[in-house]
Design a protein around this motif. Sequence first.
Motif, PDB file in Angstrom:
ATOM      1  N   LEU A 264       1.043  -1.470   0.204  1.00  0.00           N
ATOM      2  CA  LEU A 264      -0.143  -0.028   0.077  1.00  0.00           C
ATOM      3  C   LEU A 264       1.087   1.166   0.057  1.00  0.00           C
ATOM      4  O   LEU A 264       0.423   2.447  -0.274  1.00  0.00           O
ATOM      5  CB  LEU A 264      -1.193  -0.032   0.954  1.00  0.00           C
ATOM      6  CG  LEU A 264      -1.753   1.104   1.875  1.00  0.00           C
ATOM      7  CD1 LEU A 264      -3.384   0.517   0.651  1.00  0.00           C
ATOM      8  CD2 LEU A 264      -1.702   1.939   2.914  1.00  0.00           C
TER       9      LEU A 264
ATOM     10  N   LEU B 243      -5.199   0.125  -5.099  1.00  0.00           N
ATOM     11  CA  LEU B 243      -4.260   0.553  -4.232  1.00  0.00           C
ATOM     12  C   LEU B 243      -5.781   0.560  -2.787  1.00  0.00           C
ATOM     13  O   LEU B 243      -5.583   0.652  -2.088  1.00  0.00           O
ATOM     14  CB  LEU B 243      -3.843   2.140  -4.271  1.00  0.00           C
ATOM     15  CG  LEU B 243      -3.971   2.939  -3.152  1.00  0.00           C
ATOM     16  CD1 LEU B 243      -2.779   2.601  -2.123  1.00  0.00           C
ATOM     17  CD2 LEU B 243      -3.120   4.649  -3.911  1.00  0.00           C
TER      18      LEU B 243
ATOM     19  N   ALA C  10      -6.248  -0.989   0.276  1.00  0.00           N
ATOM     20  CA  ALA C  10      -6.691  -0.273   1.615  1.00  0.00           C
ATOM     21  C   ALA C  10      -8.210  -0.766   2.159  1.00  0.00           C
ATOM     22  O   ALA C  10      -8.596  -1.047   3.881  1.00  0.00           O
ATOM     23  CB  ALA C  10      -7.131   0.754   1.613  1.00  0.00           C
TER      24      ALA C  10
END
Length: 447
Positions: free
Chosen positions: A178, A322, A326
Amino acid sequence: MTTRSPAFASRLGFILAAAGSAVGVGNIWGFPTQAASNGGGAFLLVYLIMIALLAYPMLVAEITIGRIRRQNPIEALRNMSERPFWRGFGLLSGIVGLVVLSLILSFYAIVSGWLIAYMLAPLMELLGLASTAEWLLTFSLERNLITMLFFMLLTIYVVRSGVNDGIERWSRRLMPLLFVLLIAMAAYILTLDGAIDGLKMYLVPDFSAISDPNLIVRAMGQAFFSLSLGVCVMMTYGAYLSEKENIPKTAAWVAGIDTSVAFLAGLLILPAMFVAQNNGVAIYADDGSLLSADTLVFTVLPAMFDTLGSVGPFVAIGFFLLMVIAAITSSISMLEAPVNALREETACNRHSGVWLVAFVVTILSTIIIYHFETLFSFVITLSTVYMQPIMALIFGVMLTWVLRQHRLLKALQQGSPQISQSLFWKIWPWYVKFICPVLILLVIWRG
C-alpha cells in the motif's frame, strides 16, 4: 466459559494489522475529499491537531480495554466492574458495538465491490473485452451483488486462516505494498501539468479558515473515524497484543502510520484533481464547492485517467488496486471482531464462525443492494455518524469511570513498569475521563 484469544506473533504484526484496520477507503479517499472541500492545508493542520487531541487518547483506551483480560469485547467490557448493573451494561455495549461494526461492513463490502469493478474494467479494455468493461462500470443489481460477494470471499479467505497465518501474514504483505503504491502514484501524478496547484492548496494553509467551526468539527470527525474507534476492532486487536508491549507507544505507531497514509493520500488525490481540471474535467462548481464529493472517485478520476492516453489504463488499475488493498486491510478486522467474539462466547470453531458471520453480513449487504435508494445512505449515517461516536463515548466511560483506577494502571504497567511516574499517566486518564467525552459529544451534536 470463554476460550482465550489468539495472539499476534510480534509487535510489528500487531502494528501493521491495527494500522491496516485504520487505513481504509475512507482514509485514502475520505480524508483528501474532506481536505479539498474544507480549505486544503487548513483542514490538514486541524486534522493533525485532532489526531493528537482526540483520536490517539481514545485509541489507547480501546486497546487497553482489550488487553486487560485478553478476551473479546463482550467479555472485556463485562469485566470492567463486579457490579451486576455495569456487567450487564458492558455486555450490552459489546453486543451493540459488534452489531454496528457488522452494519459498517455490510455497506463497506458494496463500495469495495465497486472498487474491484473499476480496477478490472481498464484491464478488460486492454484485453479487448469492451462489453465486459462496460458491464463492470455500469451500476446494476447484478454487478453490485457479484462484486460484493467476490470482495466478501477475499475477506473470508484471510480471516479464516486465523490471526497469525491470516490477518498478521497478509497485513505484513499488504501494508508495505500500500505504501509503495501510494508513493509511486503520488510521485507520478506530481509530474503532470496542474499538479503543483493542488500541492499548494494541500500544503499551504489558509489560516483565516482554521477558526471555521464547521471545518473544526469535520476534521475532528475524520480523525475520529480514521482510527476505527467505537466499533470494538481495536479492543479485539488489543486482546491479541502481548503483555510485554507498551500500549501508549504501540498505539502511537498505529496512529502515526494511519496519519501518514492519509497524508500521502492527500499528496496523490488533490494534485490528481487539479490535473483533471487542467485536462478539462470539472472539479469545482461556480460557487467554489466540490462537485460530486461523495462519488468523485468513480467519476472525476476515471475521467482524468482517460485524458492520459496510453498510460491511462495502467494508472487507473494501479489507483483502484491501491483502494482495494486499503479496503481489504480494513474489512478483515471488521470480520475478525465478531468472529472472535462468537468463537469465545459459544466455543464454535473459527471456520464455522467466519462463515456464519460472513453469511449474516452478506445477507445485510444483499438487502441494502435490493433497497439501495432507501437503505444505503441510511445505514452509513446511522452507523458512522451516530453510533460510532456514541459507542466510543461509552467505551471511554467504561474504562475511566467504571473500571477501578488501580486495575487500569496495572494493565498499562504490563508493558511499561515505570508508567506511573510518567507524564502520560498524570494526564491521559483524566483527559479521557473529562475532555474526550466533551469533544465526542460535540461531534455527535454537530453531526
